[in-house]
Design an enzyme around this catalytic site. Sequence first.
Site, short mmCIF file in Angstrom:
data_model
loop_
_atom_site.label_atom_id
_atom_site.label_comp_id
_atom_site.label_asym_id
_atom_site.label_seq_id
_atom_site.Cartn_x
_atom_site.Cartn_y
_atom_site.Cartn_z
CE LYS A 144 -0.96 -0.30 4.98
NZ LYS A 144 -0.41 0.96 5.50
NE ARG B 88 9.86 -4.32 6.32
CZ ARG B 88 8.70 -3.81 6.76
NH1 ARG B 88 8.00 -3.01 5.97
NH2 ARG B 88 8.23 -4.12 7.95
NE ARG C 297 11.29 -2.47 10.31
CZ ARG C 297 10.08 -1.98 10.04
NH1 ARG C 297 9.89 -1.25 8.96
NH2 ARG C 297 9.06 -2.23 10.84
NE ARG D 14 4.86 -5.52 12.11
CZ ARG D 14 5.85 -5.41 11.22
NH1 ARG D 14 6.95 -6.12 11.35
NH2 ARG D 14 5.72 -4.59 10.20
#
Length: 376
Positions: A200, A315, A321, A332
Amino acid sequence: MSTVQIKDKQFETFIPEEKILKQIKVVADKINHDMAGKNPLLIAVLNGSFVFAADLMREITIPCEITFVKLASYQGTTSTGEIKEIIGLNEDITGRTVIIVEDIVDTGATMKRMIDTLGTRHPESVHICTLLLKPDKLRVPLDIEYVVFSIPNDFILGYGLDYDQQGRNLRSIYKIVDYQPNTINTMRNIVIFGAPGSGKGTQSDKLIEKYGFGHISTGDVLRSEMKRGTELGKTAKSYIDQGQLIPDELMINILASVYDSFGKDHKGVIFDGFPRTIPQAEALKKMLADRGHQIAAMIELEVPENELMKRLIKRGIESGRSDDNAETIQKRLDVYHNQTAPLIDWYKNENLYHHINGFGELDRIFSDICDVIDKL
């Protein structure tokens, strides 16, 4: 004042060529001073910056290098939702001083993602040099050291910038003539939904570029308000510092402040990351109704969960991260699905819900979204 006709629109001179070149020299002189002895690498982002980059390079007198890149938000044929590849960057930038050369910065979202991506290649420092900056549209905190011109929210072209790929060859910068602001009948406020990794963010950037929408991302807005030290930002920070959730009423007030900054007759705004609950959706509906506005569509990008997991783990490996691990990602995703399911039904009852298959080719996904928006 000269005017030109590009396709169905007329444009008038906004910044003449001689003024552009004069101000570029001023910026180049500052770079010459700041970057002396550093042999900076200029990374010009195609397509829009090619004219600016060439003229800027001619005014830089210190040793430097230049390369041209494009940005991609997919691997193979699959949309990932974030910049994963900078096409054309073959140079090793480890320990290098890098200057990103861009034609225009508005919301700052794409620039922020590019900086984050370059950071994984371990440069010594990354700087931004942009021909144009729209400060009223900036929604992401950025340290932009080199700005040739700050401009209002006009639609412009020329000197490398285009309207539907036309007008890049104009030597001056032009703005549209007799622009009629959108009214409630043409304003298209969009709520975009998608799980982490659904794409998105990338699709929002493309919609902003095509339609001229504003963009409100709750995370970016909160960080900006707190960094600028606004009263709303200070109040939000007090909740965050105590480990508390920000009350819906405060969040709506913050979003309303940002929404109003786009003016009364904007083209529309993409709401990204809000609402997340039915009470928030109801509060957003009321906030817009108080202004005579409304949500035109809620668009959900649906991607299979196994694909989301692969993208986010990848990612995490690329970005370092710590929260992009399988256990945290699953939590999540569970939270997202638990929050979103009731909202989908709520927006269906409002006759605003639109489903988009978010798995596949980036351009196909964008085309499907545009088909929805064009019919609103």
